[in-house]
Scaffold this motif. Sequence first.
Motif, mmCIF file in Angstrom:
data_model
loop_
_atom_site.group_PDB
_atom_site.id
_atom_site.type_symbol
_atom_site.label_atom_id
_atom_site.label_comp_id
_atom_site.label_asym_id
_atom_site.label_seq_id
_atom_site.Cartn_x
_atom_site.Cartn_y
_atom_site.Cartn_z
ATOM 1 N N ILE A 144 36.770 44.408 59.037
ATOM 2 C CA ILE A 144 37.867 43.522 58.665
ATOM 3 C C ILE A 144 38.593 44.159 57.488
ATOM 4 C CG2 ILE A 144 38.444 41.323 57.570
ATOM 5 C CD1 ILE A 144 36.407 39.948 59.232
ATOM 6 N N CYS A 150 36.635 36.911 54.979
ATOM 7 C CA CYS A 150 36.837 36.647 56.404
ATOM 8 C C CYS A 150 38.019 35.707 56.603
ATOM 9 C CB CYS A 150 35.559 36.077 57.020
ATOM 10 S SG CYS A 150 34.195 37.241 57.041
ATOM 11 N N SER A 153 42.274 37.789 60.329
ATOM 12 C CA SER A 153 41.485 39.015 60.434
ATOM 13 C C SER A 153 40.302 38.821 61.373
ATOM 14 C CB SER A 153 40.990 39.439 59.048
ATOM 15 O OG SER A 153 42.068 39.732 58.184
ATOM 16 N N VAL A 154 39.727 37.625 61.393
ATOM 17 C CA VAL A 154 38.613 37.327 62.294
ATOM 18 C C VAL A 154 39.082 37.387 63.742
ATOM 19 C CG1 VAL A 154 36.967 35.527 63.004
ATOM 20 C CG2 VAL A 154 37.375 35.953 60.576
#
Length: 341
Positions: free
Chosen positions: A204, A209, A213-214
């Motif tokens: 990432i 997180c 991006s996840v």
Amino acid sequence: MKCFLFSPISCEISVLSTSQDFFFFFFCHENMESNRTWITEVVLLGFQVDPALELFLFGFFLLFYSFTLVGNGIILGLICLDSRLHTPMYVFLSHLAIVDMSYASSTVPKMLANLVMHKKVISFAPCILQTFLYLAFAITECLILVVMCCDRYVAICHPLQYTLIMNWRVCTVLASTCWIFSFLLALVHITLILRLPFCGPQKIDHFFCQIMSVFKLACADTGLNQAVLFAGSVLVLVGPLCLVLVSYLRILAAILRIQSGEGRRKAFSTCSSHLCVVGLFFGSAIVMYMVPRSSHSQEQRKILSLFYSLFNPMLNPLIYSLRNAEVKGALKRVLWKQRSM
């Protein structure tokens, strides 16, 4: 972490435990392909700078994080200790302080740890948990700011009915609704995320997180997730922002009609503080989640996220303490009481 598998759908129950807290996180997936590789940990690339600069950033961010906790803690303590601040406005401000401390704490400690560690990884379940908490606290802050705006609108535009409209029951219902709705909406996003297969990549390009991006970790179409995220952003950002702007236009008109110079100054003081916080929060959030991704590089998005999750929560107590005479008065009374003891 302990995982237990149940058939027929291989439901994994991940228990994330620390010495103080126990987080229970449930997610399920279908083992449709026996050769599919499921990621168990994620690499957070962070800021990708020289090691010497990483140590500088660690100290810099740690200082800001400390200011965030201390500043919001002082605001929360003053409201609890001073009976003159036991009013709806400051009750909502205490909720804002709690949200800011929780908001920063959901991402900053891991970021600080990664700045001084060579292996910058996070397990998949804590990564999803971080995404959930970040979303939940962000939505809660948005709604608390809107409720604070409504409180100021009633106080200035309908002062004679203020105690009747903003009674303690209404305040409790409004605050509870903000928290419950926020966590439910964040749960919707997480539920949709966990329906996706995650088989790589494992990196990432962020310092936490972050939900967009996840999405990149999934090896399936995330169109539905992105559509729901955009719709949620409109729901909790654009709609409330329009309500805030309309309310403040009416508040401004009401303030200009106040005959007393002292009353006008006091009204401007409390409202300008809240308006500064609203502008910082909604401005950075709209740029972050609603402006097309092509308009910003990934590094710019990291800086926006950093401002959104660390600098904004640190600035809020400063804005309210420096521009609010009642908060400054409460601080002086508490300090005077400590000296006289």
